[in-house]
Design a protein around this motif. Structure first.
Motif, short mmCIF file in Angstrom:
data_model
loop_
_atom_site.label_atom_id
_atom_site.label_comp_id
_atom_site.label_asym_id
_atom_site.label_seq_id
_atom_site.Cartn_x
_atom_site.Cartn_y
_atom_site.Cartn_z
N LEU A 620 0.82 -1.22 0.00
CA LEU A 620 0.00 0.00 0.00
C LEU A 620 0.85 1.27 0.00
O LEU A 620 0.35 2.35 -0.36
CB LEU A 620 -0.93 0.01 1.22
N LYS A 621 2.12 1.16 0.45
CA LYS A 621 3.06 2.29 0.47
C LYS A 621 2.46 3.48 1.23
O LYS A 621 2.37 4.59 0.73
CB LYS A 621 3.42 2.70 -0.96
N LEU A 622 2.05 3.18 2.47
CA LEU A 622 1.40 4.22 3.27
C LEU A 622 2.35 5.32 3.70
O LEU A 622 1.91 6.40 4.12
CB LEU A 622 0.76 3.57 4.51
N ASP A 623 3.67 5.05 3.64
CA ASP A 623 4.64 6.07 4.05
C ASP A 623 4.94 7.07 2.92
O ASP A 623 5.61 8.08 3.16
CB ASP A 623 5.94 5.41 4.48
N GLU A 624 4.46 6.78 1.72
CA GLU A 624 4.69 7.70 0.61
C GLU A 624 3.64 8.81 0.62
O GLU A 624 2.46 8.58 0.89
CB GLU A 624 4.65 6.96 -0.72
N LYS A 625 4.08 10.01 0.29
CA LYS A 625 3.17 11.15 0.26
C LYS A 625 2.29 11.09 -0.98
O LYS A 625 2.75 10.72 -2.06
CB LYS A 625 3.96 12.46 0.28
N LEU A 626 1.03 11.44 -0.80
CA LEU A 626 0.07 11.43 -1.90
C LEU A 626 -0.05 12.83 -2.50
O LEU A 626 0.03 13.83 -1.78
CB LEU A 626 -1.31 10.97 -1.39
N GLU A 627 -0.25 12.87 -3.79
CA GLU A 627 -0.38 14.15 -4.47
C GLU A 627 -1.80 14.71 -4.33
O GLU A 627 -2.78 13.97 -4.35
CB GLU A 627 -0.05 14.00 -5.96
N PHE A 628 -1.86 16.03 -4.19
CA PHE A 628 -3.14 16.72 -4.22
C PHE A 628 -3.44 17.25 -5.62
O PHE A 628 -4.57 17.61 -5.93
CB PHE A 628 -3.16 17.87 -3.23
N GLY A 629 -2.44 17.30 -6.42
CA GLY A 629 -2.57 17.78 -7.79
C GLY A 629 -1.26 17.53 -8.50
O GLY A 629 -0.29 17.04 -7.92
N GLU A 630 -1.24 17.87 -9.74
CA GLU A 630 -0.02 17.64 -10.51
C GLU A 630 1.13 18.46 -9.94
O GLU A 630 1.09 19.69 -9.91
CB GLU A 630 -0.27 18.01 -11.97
N GLY A 631 2.15 17.74 -9.41
CA GLY A 631 3.30 18.39 -8.82
C GLY A 631 3.10 18.86 -7.39
O GLY A 631 4.03 19.38 -6.77
N ASP A 632 1.92 18.70 -6.85
CA ASP A 632 1.61 19.13 -5.47
C ASP A 632 1.67 17.92 -4.55
O ASP A 632 0.68 17.20 -4.38
CB ASP A 632 0.23 19.78 -5.44
N VAL A 633 2.84 17.66 -3.97
CA VAL A 633 3.06 16.50 -3.11
C VAL A 633 2.51 16.81 -1.73
O VAL A 633 2.91 17.81 -1.10
CB VAL A 633 4.55 16.12 -3.04
N GLY A 634 1.62 15.95 -1.25
CA GLY A 634 0.90 16.24 -0.01
C GLY A 634 1.34 15.42 1.18
O GLY A 634 2.51 15.44 1.57
N LEU A 635 0.41 14.66 1.74
CA LEU A 635 0.61 13.98 3.02
C LEU A 635 0.66 12.47 2.85
O LEU A 635 0.01 11.91 1.96
CB LEU A 635 -0.55 14.33 3.97
N PRO A 636 1.40 11.76 3.73
CA PRO A 636 1.42 10.29 3.70
C PRO A 636 0.29 9.71 4.55
O PRO A 636 -0.48 10.45 5.18
CB PRO A 636 2.78 9.95 4.30
N GLY A 637 0.22 8.37 4.54
CA GLY A 637 -0.73 7.70 5.43
C GLY A 637 -2.03 7.27 4.80
O GLY A 637 -2.97 6.92 5.51
N GLY A 638 -2.10 7.29 3.46
CA GLY A 638 -3.37 6.93 2.83
C GLY A 638 -3.17 6.27 1.48
O GLY A 638 -2.06 5.92 1.08
N ILE A 639 -4.28 6.09 0.80
CA ILE A 639 -4.27 5.54 -0.55
C ILE A 639 -5.02 6.51 -1.45
O ILE A 639 -5.93 7.22 -1.01
CB ILE A 639 -4.94 4.15 -0.60
N GLN A 640 -4.61 6.55 -2.71
CA GLN A 640 -5.25 7.45 -3.67
C GLN A 640 -5.97 6.64 -4.73
O GLN A 640 -5.42 5.67 -5.26
CB GLN A 640 -4.22 8.37 -4.33
N VAL A 641 -7.20 7.02 -5.02
CA VAL A 641 -8.00 6.35 -6.05
C VAL A 641 -8.62 7.41 -6.94
O VAL A 641 -8.66 8.61 -6.60
CB VAL A 641 -9.10 5.47 -5.42
N LEU A 642 -9.11 6.96 -8.09
CA LEU A 642 -9.85 7.83 -8.99
C LEU A 642 -11.32 7.45 -8.93
O LEU A 642 -11.69 6.30 -9.16
CB LEU A 642 -9.32 7.68 -10.42
N GLU A 643 -12.17 8.42 -8.58
CA GLU A 643 -13.60 8.20 -8.47
C GLU A 643 -14.32 8.85 -9.64
O GLU A 643 -13.82 9.79 -10.26
CB GLU A 643 -14.14 8.80 -7.16
N TRP A 644 -15.52 8.33 -9.92
CA TRP A 644 -16.37 9.00 -10.89
C TRP A 644 -16.64 10.43 -10.40
O TRP A 644 -16.94 10.65 -9.23
CB TRP A 644 -17.68 8.26 -11.06
#
Length: 689
Positions: A620-644
């Motif tokens: 799951l790579k929970l320690d990696e930071k998730l992006e909030f947008g293109e080039g905008d590196v945010g916070l770790p601790g989660g998973i990112q998905v694409l929703e309708w």
């Protein structure tokens, strides 16, 4: 300080003995006078103190007794008492008790003791200890009375927001989670929940789980929240279930920008998935115990549950149920299929061998495994005290709460009884006798005649129990599971109707047999009850109705009344009840299916290999930071998905971004509140100007 210490050296031990003898010699009448006098004196010295003591008189007497005990314990165990007094002082911070009342309270207590005795040395011992306790309490309350705690006492969202806005960016979460005095600490968030200040608690929870950002870093309080309160899910589910949706809303971020019909969504589920030691967290267990179908369909819990189910639970659960299905097929083959393959009631030699092999497999594989697992769980439940008493017999709680466990126990007992009465074993040494069907693995020997019928009945029960356990296959599909759960939940309505029908059958059968009219179908209460039952389920022969018409009058009238009561009234009431119950449950059936899946995950997770679970978490790579947008590196601790994009429309960025200085010591700008009054808006405008 040195002079004070030299003056008091050696005195505490003597004071302890003196005060201990006095308190030990107090009779109940004297204690009662002391209890009454303490608060009477205090209310005279500080009349406004009456506004803060709202408890009953018995509670006030209990407080007076504790004061006496604490004055002696202060001499006996001063280190422990300092910790206890610090904890008591922090609770008084939450109560909002002014420190000005402690001095008159101490004075009142000393005056009451002085009225009971003329010994000045005793009064000095009592006053010195009580004064020290009072000073410790005042110090604790003074240091612990933060502006956040004071705002919580008002239970005002506006005051809480103003208090929190004074905190530096780097310590904003700590202000809401920890107030420390000495070795003791208190959580403003938990205190607001336990004291019933739910509006203040909701305000703080929203603030903690709001993502804020400046140019240098992001600030998000979810890690601080779960670090300070690892059991926050349990605390909320027990004391404040209404705040759970607020917490879950704060654990998901959705982009307001949709690309090609999809939008980013970050689910910060790290603390729901694993605890500080890397084990599977108890959050899902606590949420499942809450049994709230509206809560478990929250998008965070759906994503969390589906992730765990599809990644590590599905395969293990499916393999377990395939094993159960295979065992059922073998049992079905040995008990119902092989004996009907030929017209020979004694069976061929090959059939008997196959039957013996199948039954041996069921006994050695299924029965032994069930005995081991049920015994192991029962011993663990007894050891942990997780039992309920039925009569005077302690029974594991899950045997009562979970029908699957009860069916498993019944199946185990039936299989054991079948093994002990197995006809093949009875005939094993008598297979060469002179009787029809003699031969290897026969069941027809005279020695087995007494057990064949009981064995057949137990075989029928075991078959029903196996098929009942196979219902768990419905968990593979949420829709199918929802249908099964809805069916189970409307069964009580059917049971009530059947009870009413059986009562009507008993009433009318007894009434009919009391008449002088005698017919074959209504000769005695048992025959009359059977005939009425056949009438109720539409199995009564039409020719028998003609007999009733030609030969009876009162019986025919009673039967007509019975048909009207049961077929017309009771069964239509049942239809109405089922419609109402189904309509009430239908809206929540997906939630109940989700709860069932969560319970299965909690049950199966202990059987998952630790290495496999760790590999799943690492992927799951929970320690990696998730992006909030293109080039905008945010916070770790989660998973990112694409929703309708149409699934959860979002038109406003939930991240509160500010410019200016990026120092952690700076305060965040006060949030714009849409519900603020005109006066508040004018004050902000004036301040800005």
């Amino acid at each position: 300080v040195e002079r004070m210490l030299e003056k008091e050296l050696g005195k505490p031990s003597a004071r302890e003995r003196y005060l201990g003898r006095f308190l030990g010699s107090l009779e109940e009448d004297t204690r009662e006078l002391l209890r009454q006098g303490v608060f009477a004196k205090f209310f005279v010295l500080a009349p406004s103190g009456q506004d803060y003591f709202k408890q009953s008189t018995t509670r006030l007497y209990f407080i007076a007794d504790r004061v006496l005990e604490m004055t002696l314990d202060m001499y006996k165990e001063p280190k422990r008492m300092v910790d206890d007094i610090s904890a008591l002082g922090l609770r008084h911070v939450g109560y909002g008790i002014p420190t000005e009342f402690f001095s008159p309270f101490v004075t009142g207590c000393i005056e009451v003791v002085r009225e009971l005795t003329s010994d000045e040395q005793l009064c000095d011992c009592f006053g010195w200890s009580l004064g020290l306790i009072s000073r410790l309490l005042v110090r604790t309350i003074t240091e612990g009375s933060t502006i956040v705690m004071k705002a919580i006492n008002t239970n005002s969202v506006k005051q809480v927001k103003k208090a929190i806005s004074c905190a530096p960016r780097g310590k904003r979460a700590i202000w809401m989670l920890n107030v420390t005095v000495g070795t003791q600490s208190i959580s403003p968030l938990i205190w607001s929940i336990s004291s019933g200040s739910m509006e203040a608690a909701q305000c703080m929870l929203k603030d903690l789980l709001t993502i804020r950002a400046d140019r240098d870093r992001y600030y998000y309080g979810v890690d601080e929240l779960f670090k300070r309160h690892p059991d926050i899910v349990q605390l909320l589910s027990v004391d404040a279930p209404a705040l759970l949706p607020t917490m879950l809303d704060g654990m998901v971020w959705r982009s307001r920008v949709a690309v090609n019909g999809y939008r980013r969504a970050n689910f910060y589920i790290r603390h729901l998935l694993i605890d500080d030691e890397g084990n599977f967290a108890d959050a899902m267990s606590w949420l499942a115990k809450l049994q709230d179908p509206a809560l478990v369909v929250h998008s965070v819990l759906i994503r969390f549950t589906d992730l765990v189910w599809n990644s590590i639970i599905y395969r293990t659960f499916l393999l377990n149920k395939i094993w159960l299905l295979f065992t059922l097929l073998v049992f079905l083959l040995s008990q119902a299929i092989l004996k009907n393959l030929t017209t020979d009631p004694n069976g061929s030699n090959e059939e008997r061998i196959a039957t013996f092999a199948c039954r041996a497999f069921v006994y050695m594989a299924s029965m032994v495994e069930l005995m081991y697992s049920r015994t192991k769980y029962a011993c663990k439940a007894m050891k942990d005290g997780d039992t309920v008493s039925i009569g005077r017999i302690p029974v594991p709680k899950r045997y009562v709460e979970d029908w699957r466990e009860a069916v498993s126990v019944l199946l185990t007992l039936v299989l054991v009884a079948m093994f002990m009465s197995e006809p093949i074993l009875y005939c094993l040494q008598h297979g060469d006798g002179d009787f029809p069907g003699a031969g290897m693995f026969t069941q027809q020997c005279p020695e087995a005649a007494s057990v064949r019928n009981p064995y057949a009945i137990m075989s029928m029960l075991a078959m029903m129990f196996y098929f009942a356990l196979l219902i768990d296959f419905s968990a593979l599909s949420t829709r199918l599971s929802a249908f099964v759960l809805v069916t189970f939940r409307v069964l009580p309505e059917l049971g009530l109707t059947l009870l009413a029908v059986f009562y009507a059958i008993l009433m009318f059968s007894s009434s009919i047999t009391a008449t002088n009219e005698k017919t074959k179908d209504f000769a005695g209460i048992p025959m009359a009850a059977l005939s009425l039952f056949e009438i109720a389920i539409k199995m009564f022969a039409g020719s028998h109705y003609e007999t009733l018409r030609d030969e009876t009058t009162y019986t025919l009238m009673a039967v007509c009344a019975f048909v009207i009561m049961v077929s017309v009234f009771f069964f239509n009431v049942l239809i109405a009840q089922l419609n109402t119950a189904y309509g009430r449950i239908y809206s929540s059936m997906v939630g109940y299916a989700r709860i069932s899946r969560m319970e299965i995950i909690v049950d199966v997770m202990p059987t998952i290999n630790r290495r496999r679970f760790n590999r799943f978490v690492d992927n799951l790579k929970l320690d990696e930071k998730l992006e909030f947008g293109e080039g905008d590196v945010g916070l770790p601790g989660g998973i990112q998905v694409l929703e309708w994009a149409s699934l959860h429309p979002t038109h406003q960025d939930s991240i509160k971004r500010v410019g200016g200085s990026t120092s952690p010591a700076m305060q965040w700008p006060e949030d714009e509140d849409e519900e603020s009054s005109e006066t508040d808006k004018f004050e902000r405008l004036t301040k800005t100007f």
